[in-house]
Design an enzyme around this catalytic site. Sequence first.
Site, PDB file in Angstrom:
ATOM      1  N   TYR A 138      -1.451  -1.615  -1.875  1.00 31.24           N
ATOM      2  CA  TYR A 138      -1.079  -2.895  -2.478  1.00 31.24           C
ATOM      3  C   TYR A 138       0.227  -2.695  -3.216  1.00 31.24           C
ATOM      4  O   TYR A 138       0.376  -1.720  -3.963  1.00 31.24           O
ATOM      5  CB  TYR A 138      -2.172  -3.362  -3.441  1.00 31.24           C
ATOM      6  N   ASP A 233       6.172   3.651  -3.840  1.00 28.59           N
ATOM      7  CA  ASP A 233       5.716   2.686  -4.833  1.00 28.59           C
ATOM      8  C   ASP A 233       4.893   3.444  -5.870  1.00 28.59           C
ATOM      9  O   ASP A 233       3.725   3.747  -5.642  1.00 28.59           O
ATOM     10  CB  ASP A 233       4.891   1.574  -4.162  1.00 28.59           C
ATOM     11  N   LYS A 261       3.794  -0.878 -14.971  1.00 26.58           N
ATOM     12  CA  LYS A 261       2.647  -0.446 -15.778  1.00 26.58           C
ATOM     13  C   LYS A 261       3.058   0.445 -16.967  1.00 26.58           C
ATOM     14  O   LYS A 261       3.533  -0.049 -17.987  1.00 26.58           O
ATOM     15  CB  LYS A 261       1.630   0.241 -14.860  1.00 26.58           C
TER      16      LYS A 261
HETATM   17  P1  KE4 Z   1       2.229  -6.236 -10.767  1.00 22.60           P
HETATM   18  O1  KE4 Z   1       3.030  -7.324 -10.080  1.00 22.60           O
HETATM   19  O2  KE4 Z   1       0.745  -6.566 -10.838  1.00 22.60           O
HETATM   20  O3  KE4 Z   1       2.820  -5.809 -12.103  1.00 22.60           O
HETATM   21  O4  KE4 Z   1       2.361  -4.906  -9.866  1.00 22.60           O
HETATM   22  C1  KE4 Z   1       2.012  -4.964  -8.505  1.00 22.60           C
HETATM   23  C2  KE4 Z   1       1.668  -3.569  -8.011  1.00 22.60           C
HETATM   24  C3  KE4 Z   1       2.602  -2.894  -7.240  1.00 22.60           C
HETATM   25  N1  KE4 Z   1       2.345  -1.653  -6.781  1.00 22.60           N
HETATM   26  C4  KE4 Z   1       1.179  -1.024  -7.067  1.00 22.60           C
HETATM   27  C5  KE4 Z   1       0.941   0.357  -6.528  1.00 22.60           C
HETATM   28  C6  KE4 Z   1       0.190  -1.664  -7.862  1.00 22.60           C
HETATM   29  O5  KE4 Z   1      -0.971  -1.031  -8.131  1.00 22.60           O
HETATM   30  C7  KE4 Z   1       0.438  -2.962  -8.347  1.00 22.60           C
HETATM   31  C8  KE4 Z   1      -0.569  -3.733  -9.181  1.00 22.60           C
HETATM   32  N2  KE4 Z   1      -1.837  -3.108  -9.376  1.00 22.60           N
HETATM   33  C9  KE4 Z   1      -2.942  -4.021  -9.608  1.00 22.60           C
HETATM   34  C10 KE4 Z   1      -4.218  -3.186  -9.817  1.00 22.60           C
HETATM   35  N3  KE4 Z   1      -4.440  -2.245  -8.778  1.00 22.60           N
HETATM   36  C11 KE4 Z   1      -2.699  -4.934 -10.753  1.00 22.60           C
HETATM   37  C12 KE4 Z   1      -3.930  -5.634 -11.278  1.00 22.60           C
HETATM   38  C13 KE4 Z   1      -3.921  -7.100 -10.921  1.00 22.60           C
HETATM   39  O6  KE4 Z   1      -3.521  -7.470  -9.801  1.00 22.60           O
HETATM   40  O7  KE4 Z   1      -4.339  -7.883 -11.809  1.00 22.60           O
END
Ligand code: KE4
Length: 423
Positions: A138, A233, A261
Site C-alpha cells: 500500500y 516506499d 509517519k
Molecule cells: P498516508 O497518506 O496515510 O500518510 O501514507 C500512505 C502510506 C504510504 N506508504 C506506506 C508504506 C504506508 O504504510 C502508508 C499508510 N499506512 C497506513 C497504515 N498501514 C495508514 C493508516 C490509514 O490508512 O489510516
Amino acid sequence: MSLFDDAREVIAGGVNSPVRAFAGVGGEPVFFKRARGAWLEAEDGRRYIDYVGSWGPMILGHTHPAVVEAVTETTRQGMSFGAPCVLETRMAEKIRALMPSIERLRMVSSGTEATMSAIRLARGHTGRDTIIKFEGCYHGHSDSLLIKAGSGALTLGVPSSPGVPAALAEHTVTLDYNDTEALDAAFESLGERIACVIIEPIAGNMNMVPAEPGFLTRLRELCSRAGTVLIFDEVMTGFRVAKGGAQSLLGIEPDLTTLGKVIGGGMPAAAFGGKQTIMTSIAPDGPVYQAGTLSGNPVAMAAGLATLEHLDRPGFYESLDRLTGEFVSGLAELAEAAGIPLAVEHAGGMFGFVFTEDAPIRRFEQVAAADVERFRAFFHGMLDEGIYLAPSAYEAGFVSAAHGDDEIAKTLDAAKRVFAKLR
Ligand code: KE4
C-alpha cells in the site's frame, strides 16, 4: 447514541480514515481522548497499551516532552508562513544525514502525497508511463497506486478501487511480492517502458512480510539496467526498522525514497527525495509540477526534528529491536503452548503476526489464506484485556521507545489468557 453513531451523522463512515472503523474486526471503534508514553486513554476512561502508535509515527511514545516542547514553542513563533523557513532546511539536512541516498528532497503533508509525487517525478523524468507495484503493498490512495493495494483497501475488500479510470489503471502493472521470476519476465517484456518500480522494502500493509534478499538485489539490477527509477516506499519503515531505514538494513540504494509517519512525530509531514539528477526535474528547477500549501509546515518540522534528533541517540534501535523481538517471540511461544499456529516477524520497532502454520510468511497469498476469524477473536480478546492492536489482519504493529519490560509483560500475560480462550 454512541460516539460512533454521532460521528457517522457528520463524517463519512464515522471515520477520517477507513481502517479506523473496525470493519476488519467488527464492533465499534474506540474513541481516544488522551495518550502518554505507551498508553492511550479512551473517552470512557479505560486505558490501553498502544501497539498502533498512530500507524507508526509515535516511535518515541505519545506526548514525548521534547516533541511537545518543540511544537509549543514553534507554535508561539508562528504556525505557517507559506514561505521558506530555516526549520525546513534543518529537517532536510537531518533526513539526509540519516539517509544519505536522499541528496535532495521535497517535504509534503502525507505519505500519499509523497508517493504520488514520486511516481509523477519518475514518469516525467523518464518520459515513460508504466509503473510496477506489488500486490498487498500500500502506497497511499492516489489513483495509479490503488491497484491491488494493501492496508485499508485490502481490509475492506476493495484492493482495486472504483473511481480509477481504466485508461490510467492500465499503466500500473502489479506483480507478486518476492516473485523474482515474475520480475524478470516483466522487465523482459516491458523493460525500457517502465518509468519506475515502487516497493515497500519490508512490506507492512499485508501484515509484515520481509522482502527476500535476492529479490531486492535483482530488482535493483533490473532497474539500473533498464533506466527505471527504483522507489523505496519507506513511509512506514523509514527510521522505524533502523536509523537509516530498511535501505540501511538491506544495503540497497534506491533512486528515490518516500518517507512519512515517523518524520512528522505525530504531525502531518512526509517527504520524497533521492538522486539530485532526478530531483532536479521537480518544479521550480524542472518541469514536473508538485506543490503544497502546508508542505514543510514549521510546527510539523519542529515535531519531526525533535523526534529524529531523539532517534539519533546511541543504543536507541538496539533497545527497540530487543524489546520488540522479546514481544513477538513471547507471543509465538504462548501461541505454540496453546496449540495455536502463529507466524511472527519483526524488524526494529515494527512487528507482524499471522494466524497460520504456513511460516515464514513471504508471499501475499499466505496472508490472504490465513485465519482472519481467529485474528478477529484475538483482537477483541486483547482489547478487552486493555491491549490496543491494529484493527486489521493486514496491518503491521509498532512498539515505541516508551514501551518497557512492564508493558510487554502485561501484554504477554493478557495474550496467554486470550490464547487459552481461542483453543
Ligand atoms: P498516508 O497518506 O496515510 O500518510 O501514507 C500512505 C502510506 C504510504 N506508504 C506506506 C508504506 C504506508 O504504510 C502508508 C499508510 N499506512 C497506513 C497504515 N498501514 C495508514 C493508516 C490509514 O490508512 O489510516
